[in-house]
Design a protein around this motif. Structure first.
Motif, PDB file in Angstrom:
ATOM      1  N   LEU A  64       0.836  -1.201   0.000  1.00 30.28           N
ATOM      2  CA  LEU A  64       0.000   0.000   0.000  1.00 30.28           C
ATOM      3  C   LEU A  64       0.871   1.251   0.000  1.00 30.28           C
ATOM      4  O   LEU A  64       0.588   2.208  -0.722  1.00 30.28           O
ATOM      5  CB  LEU A  64      -0.969   0.016   1.183  1.00 30.28           C
ATOM      6  N   ILE A  65       1.936   1.256   0.780  1.00 24.69           N
ATOM      7  CA  ILE A  65       2.854   2.398   0.815  1.00 24.69           C
ATOM      8  C   ILE A  65       3.446   2.639  -0.578  1.00 24.69           C
ATOM      9  O   ILE A  65       3.503   3.776  -1.058  1.00 24.69           O
ATOM     10  CB  ILE A  65       3.966   2.173   1.860  1.00 24.69           C
ATOM     11  N   GLU A  66       3.868   1.589  -1.241  1.00 16.08           N
ATOM     12  CA  GLU A  66       4.401   1.718  -2.605  1.00 16.08           C
ATOM     13  C   GLU A  66       3.345   2.266  -3.555  1.00 16.08           C
ATOM     14  O   GLU A  66       3.630   3.120  -4.388  1.00 16.08           O
ATOM     15  CB  GLU A  66       4.909   0.366  -3.115  1.00 16.08           C
ATOM     16  N   LEU A  67       2.116   1.774  -3.429  1.00 14.89           N
ATOM     17  CA  LEU A  67       1.041   2.241  -4.295  1.00 14.89           C
ATOM     18  C   LEU A  67       0.718   3.702  -4.018  1.00 14.89           C
ATOM     19  O   LEU A  67       0.515   4.488  -4.952  1.00 14.89           O
ATOM     20  CB  LEU A  67      -0.210   1.377  -4.116  1.00 14.89           C
ATOM     21  N   LEU A  68       0.664   4.110  -2.756  1.00 13.92           N
ATOM     22  CA  LEU A  68       0.380   5.513  -2.440  1.00 13.92           C
ATOM     23  C   LEU A  68       1.434   6.433  -3.050  1.00 13.92           C
ATOM     24  O   LEU A  68       1.100   7.497  -3.578  1.00 13.92           O
ATOM     25  CB  LEU A  68       0.296   5.718  -0.932  1.00 13.92           C
ATOM     26  N   ASP A  69       2.682   6.022  -2.996  1.00 16.97           N
ATOM     27  CA  ASP A  69       3.749   6.806  -3.610  1.00 16.97           C
ATOM     28  C   ASP A  69       3.484   6.974  -5.106  1.00 16.97           C
ATOM     29  O   ASP A  69       3.565   8.082  -5.651  1.00 16.97           O
ATOM     30  CB  ASP A  69       5.098   6.138  -3.362  1.00 16.97           C
ATOM     31  N   THR A  70       3.122   5.899  -5.765  1.00 21.45           N
ATOM     32  CA  THR A  70       2.808   5.935  -7.195  1.00 21.45           C
ATOM     33  C   THR A  70       1.610   6.836  -7.482  1.00 21.45           C
ATOM     34  O   THR A  70       1.631   7.641  -8.418  1.00 21.45           O
ATOM     35  CB  THR A  70       2.520   4.508  -7.715  1.00 21.45           C
ATOM     36  N   LEU A  71       0.562   6.709  -6.670  1.00 21.97           N
ATOM     37  CA  LEU A  71      -0.649   7.507  -6.886  1.00 21.97           C
ATOM     38  C   LEU A  71      -0.396   8.998  -6.668  1.00 21.97           C
ATOM     39  O   LEU A  71      -0.939   9.838  -7.406  1.00 21.97           O
ATOM     40  CB  LEU A  71      -1.779   7.021  -5.979  1.00 21.97           C
ATOM     41  N   LEU A  72       0.401   9.339  -5.683  1.00 22.73           N
ATOM     42  CA  LEU A  72       0.746  10.748  -5.447  1.00 22.73           C
ATOM     43  C   LEU A  72       1.454  11.348  -6.653  1.00 22.73           C
ATOM     44  O   LEU A  72       1.105  12.438  -7.112  1.00 22.73           O
ATOM     45  CB  LEU A  72       1.631  10.873  -4.200  1.00 22.73           C
ATOM     46  N   VAL A  73       2.431  10.643  -7.171  1.00 25.69           N
ATOM     47  CA  VAL A  73       3.185  11.124  -8.332  1.00 25.69           C
ATOM     48  C   VAL A  73       2.272  11.218  -9.550  1.00 25.69           C
ATOM     49  O   VAL A  73       2.296  12.215 -10.287  1.00 25.69           O
ATOM     50  CB  VAL A  73       4.398  10.207  -8.610  1.00 25.69           C
TER      51      VAL A  73
END
Length: 111
Positions: A64-73
């Motif tokens: 989820l942390i990895e996905l949130l980083d992707t979604l923010l960018v």
């Protein structure tokens, strides 16, 4: 590449299918970017300790942390509003994301 309005929820649904099939945990993850490149800087998990440990041990938390980083960018790249902060709500195997104005984010996070 044009913005896909379903991208966030589609990716969250995939993550839920992979990790949350038998999940009973309920809680929220508040996330925030303070950086110029809009990468994830802070994430605050609000779960019972046993639920948090279970999500962490399963690998869900890391993904989820990895996905949130992707979604923010992704959101910042497409100049979407409230691209730097939000909340993920998890209720069993249901997972949703809400992008929030900074003031509303701060109010909810403070509760």
């Amino acid at each position: 590449m044009s913005y896909d309005a379903n991208f966030d929820q589609t990716r969250l649904d995939q993550l839920a299918e992979q990790y949350l099939a038998d999940n009973r945990a309920e809680g929220e993850v508040f996330f925030l970017s303070d950086s110029d490149d809009n990468r994830l800087d802070h994430a605050r998990w609000r779960f019972e300790e046993a639920d948090h440990d279970s999500l962490k041990d399963s690998g869900f938390k890391m993904h989820l942390i990895e996905l949130l980083d992707t979604l923010l960018v992704y959101r910042a790249k497409h100049d979407k509003p409230n691209a730097s902060q939000g909340v993920v709500k998890i209720r069993g195997n249901d997972i949703t994301i809400e992008w929030l104005p900074k003031s509303e984010f701060e109010e909810l996070r403070a509760v």
